[in-house]
Design an enzyme around this catalytic site. Structure first.
Site, short mmCIF file in Angstrom:
data_model
loop_
_atom_site.label_atom_id
_atom_site.label_comp_id
_atom_site.label_asym_id
_atom_site.label_seq_id
_atom_site.Cartn_x
_atom_site.Cartn_y
_atom_site.Cartn_z
N CYS A 45 6.87 28.44 -51.56
CA CYS A 45 6.70 29.43 -52.18
C CYS A 45 7.66 30.79 -51.60
CB CYS A 45 5.28 30.20 -51.58
SG CYS A 45 4.06 28.98 -51.96
N ALA A 294 -6.21 11.68 -54.14
CA ALA A 294 -5.35 12.36 -54.74
C ALA A 294 -5.50 13.94 -54.45
CB ALA A 294 -4.90 12.08 -56.18
P1 FAD Z 1 4.29 19.75 -53.48
O1 FAD Z 1 4.24 20.77 -52.50
O2 FAD Z 1 5.25 20.09 -54.65
O3 FAD Z 1 4.78 18.55 -52.80
C1 FAD Z 1 5.01 17.05 -53.20
C2 FAD Z 1 6.24 16.37 -52.76
O4 FAD Z 1 6.03 15.15 -53.02
C3 FAD Z 1 7.47 16.84 -53.18
O5 FAD Z 1 8.24 17.23 -52.27
C4 FAD Z 1 8.17 15.37 -53.75
O6 FAD Z 1 9.31 15.38 -53.25
C5 FAD Z 1 7.26 14.44 -53.19
N1 FAD Z 1 6.94 13.21 -54.01
C6 FAD Z 1 6.67 13.16 -55.25
N2 FAD Z 1 6.80 11.90 -55.68
C7 FAD Z 1 6.80 11.22 -54.77
C8 FAD Z 1 7.13 9.78 -54.42
N3 FAD Z 1 6.93 8.83 -55.52
N4 FAD Z 1 7.35 9.12 -53.33
C9 FAD Z 1 7.58 10.14 -52.39
N5 FAD Z 1 7.50 11.40 -52.47
C10 FAD Z 1 7.15 11.86 -53.52
N6 FAD Z 1 1.81 28.55 -54.88
C11 FAD Z 1 0.91 29.86 -54.43
O7 FAD Z 1 -0.28 29.57 -54.06
N7 FAD Z 1 1.59 30.84 -54.24
C12 FAD Z 1 2.98 31.11 -54.36
O8 FAD Z 1 3.58 32.16 -53.97
C13 FAD Z 1 3.73 30.18 -54.68
N8 FAD Z 1 4.99 30.03 -55.05
C14 FAD Z 1 5.88 29.20 -55.35
C15 FAD Z 1 7.15 29.08 -55.55
C16 FAD Z 1 8.02 28.23 -56.05
C17 FAD Z 1 9.37 28.18 -56.43
C18 FAD Z 1 7.46 27.04 -56.43
C19 FAD Z 1 8.13 25.75 -56.74
C20 FAD Z 1 5.99 26.75 -56.27
C21 FAD Z 1 5.33 27.90 -55.57
N9 FAD Z 1 3.91 27.67 -55.42
C22 FAD Z 1 3.16 28.95 -55.22
C23 FAD Z 1 3.12 26.51 -55.81
C24 FAD Z 1 3.01 25.74 -54.65
O9 FAD Z 1 4.02 25.51 -54.06
C25 FAD Z 1 2.33 24.40 -54.97
O10 FAD Z 1 1.18 24.70 -55.72
C26 FAD Z 1 2.19 23.52 -53.69
O11 FAD Z 1 3.20 23.18 -53.07
C27 FAD Z 1 1.70 21.89 -54.18
O12 FAD Z 1 1.49 21.26 -53.30
P2 FAD Z 1 1.61 19.69 -53.48
O13 FAD Z 1 1.49 19.01 -52.10
O14 FAD Z 1 0.43 19.22 -54.51
O15 FAD Z 1 3.03 19.28 -54.16
#
Ligand code: FAD
Length: 581
Positions: A45, A294
């Site tokens: 973020c 998940a």
């Molecule tokens: P992520 O944080 O994306 O993490 C998933 C990780 O899994 C990644 O690092 C990836 O490399 C890894 N991965 C995937 N597949 C594999 C695999 N097969 N093997 C090993 N590793 C793997 N949300 C808000 O609420 N407020 C905000 O202000 C906000 N701003 C944002 C700004 C930006 C630019 C971005 C990109 C997102 C923003 N978000 C915001 C959204 C928020 O970051 C996501 O909703 C959150 O990070 C999701 O978490 P997650 O753990 O599901 O996935």
């Protein structure tokens, strides 16, 4: 008893939260995070603000490092390790070390998938040209920084006006780039209702952003020649071709057209996928395989208000889900209540926030609703610096249960939406907002806070003290065929014939305000004169009354109602009218 072996795929919001919580609950578990990228637990973020130079120290974006996971939590983190396959029968995963290319098989007792969502890259001509970037991780922003710095970039095109796109717009502008936004829809922030983002359109344009709505990108082409730049540096840039044929020259393009859940592993291993395309989980974050969980952007959630399946990729839900999965893995009866899509975004000097359902989602779900607009100062008007905030409330007409809220303004927006988010989660009604006791000192709020005001307005409607009507209805009536009814334009209050379906629209503002701008076809009777001029108003025709923000028109509506007129109050007054222009 042997220690439980928990493997986690993805080490950012959901995965890292899950690992940390697991350790706090189970000191013996063997916990390993596999992360494809070079970093874990980084602040996605914050990435746009690093590009804009607001956050200058890259290290600050690393919320936790593999070393900290090891030293504080005894969690093993393997970065640059990509999980390639899940063998559910033997409960193993195949992991590739992206540095060496070697592959290992790791057994698990419990597997947690937290792979996030991948940015969409529409298959457009030229999409793979250099200079076109998505923003997902630190490596992406490193590349963007190097590209912009190396080429002394001056012109950027941001494709997509969602929150990530808007944050990039602001930060690229902050760096001195001229930014064009190409947006497919006729509004930015498509998760919100259109009138609530109208002030953002004005804000972007006032800050020099070239905002092109309903004009998506059609193709990218190499610019072919080095165009002269102000600095003389220039660079081989891109030509971005918009659907309307416009050709924009850009040194850098940011693609921010949305994300899709990363479901490759889940699909390959036969886990159920929901109707929205996210991994299907129950309210304990368990997939269709009871030892695989998940969390985060990859999963389909239940929309807390509509009850429908939804994709809501936000950091808060991802973190909470990670924590809940850990609780459940450790035998606790934790449950995820669903997502409300509570979010906030800053766009230059404006803040925009929402929680719960929008009109769009309620209509799609067939849920009956009423709405109200209020315009309140963020703090007491007499204390310097107060700014107005528009607040839209959606609630059930039957019992006043809150369904959603959206707000936009210069200050105090996030605070109100947070209060309303909690209210929605607790099943509160508009009557509860009337009673909400919120902190007050003049520099922070008002004795009747914006949240109370929204409750009063909605409560007045539900109690039948005032009948609301919305500008959308006024517009629809004006646009409807005119045969059989006279238009209201240019008529005195009593003109217009009886039984005509077009109501008399009565503006009760002062003449000076009216002179500065009025709704076409309205009749002006200032509130202070209203009681004395009742005889001028028609009794056989509905009167729709409005003022600047809705307060004086409410007083007028009460006067008219108690004098036997058929009256409705145009919600939100001129301010809302302007938002819907
Ligand atoms: P992520 O944080 O994306 O993490 C998933 C990780 O899994 C990644 O690092 C990836 O490399 C890894 N991965 C995937 N597949 C594999 C695999 N097969 N093997 C090993 N590793 C793997 N949300 C808000 O609420 N407020 C905000 O202000 C906000 N701003 C944002 C700004 C930006 C630019 C971005 C990109 C997102 C923003 N978000 C915001 C959204 C928020 O970051 C996501 O909703 C959150 O990070 C999701 O978490 P997650 O753990 O599901 O996935």
């Amino acid at each position: 008893m042997t220690a439980k072996r928990v493997l986690i795929v993805g080490g950012v919001a959901g995965g890292a939260s899950c690992a940390a919580r697991l350790r706090r609950l189970d000191e013996r578990a063997e916990i390993t995070i596999f992360e494809r990228g070079p970093d874990v637990s980084f602040a996605n973020c914050g990435l746009p603000y690093y590009v804009g130079g607001v956050i200058q120290d890259r290290q600050r974006l690393l919320v936790a490092t593999p070393e900290r996971f090891r030293d504080w939590l005894r969690v093993e983190v393997r970065v640059r390790h990509e999980v390639q396959k899940i063998d559910r029968t033997n409960r193993t995963i195949e992991v590739q070390n992206l540095q060496t290319g070697g592959t290992v098989t790791e057994p698990y007792d419990v597997l947690v998938l937290a792979p996030g969502a991948a940015p969409l890259r529409p298959p457009l001509p030229g999409i793979d040209l250099p200079g076109i970037f998505c923003v997902r991780n630190l490596e992406d922003v490193d590349r963007i920084q190097a590209w912009i710095g190396g080429r002394k970039a001056e012109r950027a095109v941001v494709v997509g006006g969602g929150y990530a796109g808007l944050e990039m717009v602001e930060n690229l502008s902050r760096r001195g780039l001229h930014v064009t936004v190409l947006e497919l829809l006729d509004q930015v922030m498509p998760t919100m209702d259109p009138e609530m983002v109208a002030p953002v359109h004005a804000e972007l344009r006032s800050k020099g952003v070239d905002l092109q709505l309903s004009n998506p990108v059609a193709a990218f082409e190499p610019a072919g020649l080095r165009w002269p730049s102000r600095t003389g540096a220039g660079g081989e840039g891109l030509t971005v071709v918009a659907r309307d044929g416009r050709r924009l020259t850009a040194d850098v393009v940011i693609l921010a057209v949305g994300v899709r859940p990363e479901t490759r592993l889940a699909r390959q291993s036969g886990l159920e996928i929901g109707s929205t395309g996210g991994i299907r989980v129950d309210d304990q974050m368990r997939t269709s395989d009871p030892v695989i969980y998940a969390v985060g952007d990859a999963v389909e959630v239940r929309d807390f208000v509509t009850g429908r399946p939804a994709l809501i990729p936000l950091a808060g839900p991802a973190n909470r889900q990670g924590r809940i999965a850990a609780d459940v893995i450790c035998g606790r009866d934790a449950r995820f209540r669903g997502s409300q899509g509570t979010c906030v975004v800053g766009v230059f000097d404006l803040t925009l926030a929402m929680t719960g359902a929008t009109e769009k989602t309620l209509q799609a779900a067939g849920i009956p609703y009423e709405k109200s607009y209020t315009h309140s100062p963020d703090h007491a008007g007499y204390y310097p610096g107060a700014g107005m905030m528009a607040l839209k409330l959606l609630y059930a007409p039957r019992d006043g249960r809150l369904l959603g809220a959206q707000a936009v303004g210069a200050a105090g927006v996030a605070k109100r939406i947070d209060v309303l988010a909690m209210a929605i989660q607790k099943g509160a009604t508009v009557y509860d907002l009337e009673e909400a006791e919120l902190c007050y000192a003049p520099q922070y709020g008002s004795a009747k806070d914006a949240v109370n005001m929204a409750g009063f307005v909605a409560g007045n409607v539900l109690r039948g003290d005032v009948d609301p009507v919305h500008w959308t209805e006024w517009k629809a009536r004006r646009l409807a065929p005119t045969e059989g009814r006279a238009p209201t334009e240019g008529r005195a209050p009593t003109e217009g014939g009886s039984g005509g379906e077009m109501p008399l629209v009565l503006d009760v503002r002062d003449p000076k305000e009216v002179a500065a701008g009025a709704v076409p076809g309205t009749v002006n009777v200032p509130l202070p004169q209203l009681r004395a001029r009742l005889a001028e108003l028609p009794r056989d025709r509905e009167i729709w009354v409005h003022c600047g923000v809705g307060q004086r028109s409410y007083y007028a509506a009460r006067i008219l109602k108690q004098n036997g007129f058929k009256v409705r109050n145009l919600s939100g007054g001129m301010k809302t009218y302007k938002m819907q222009e």
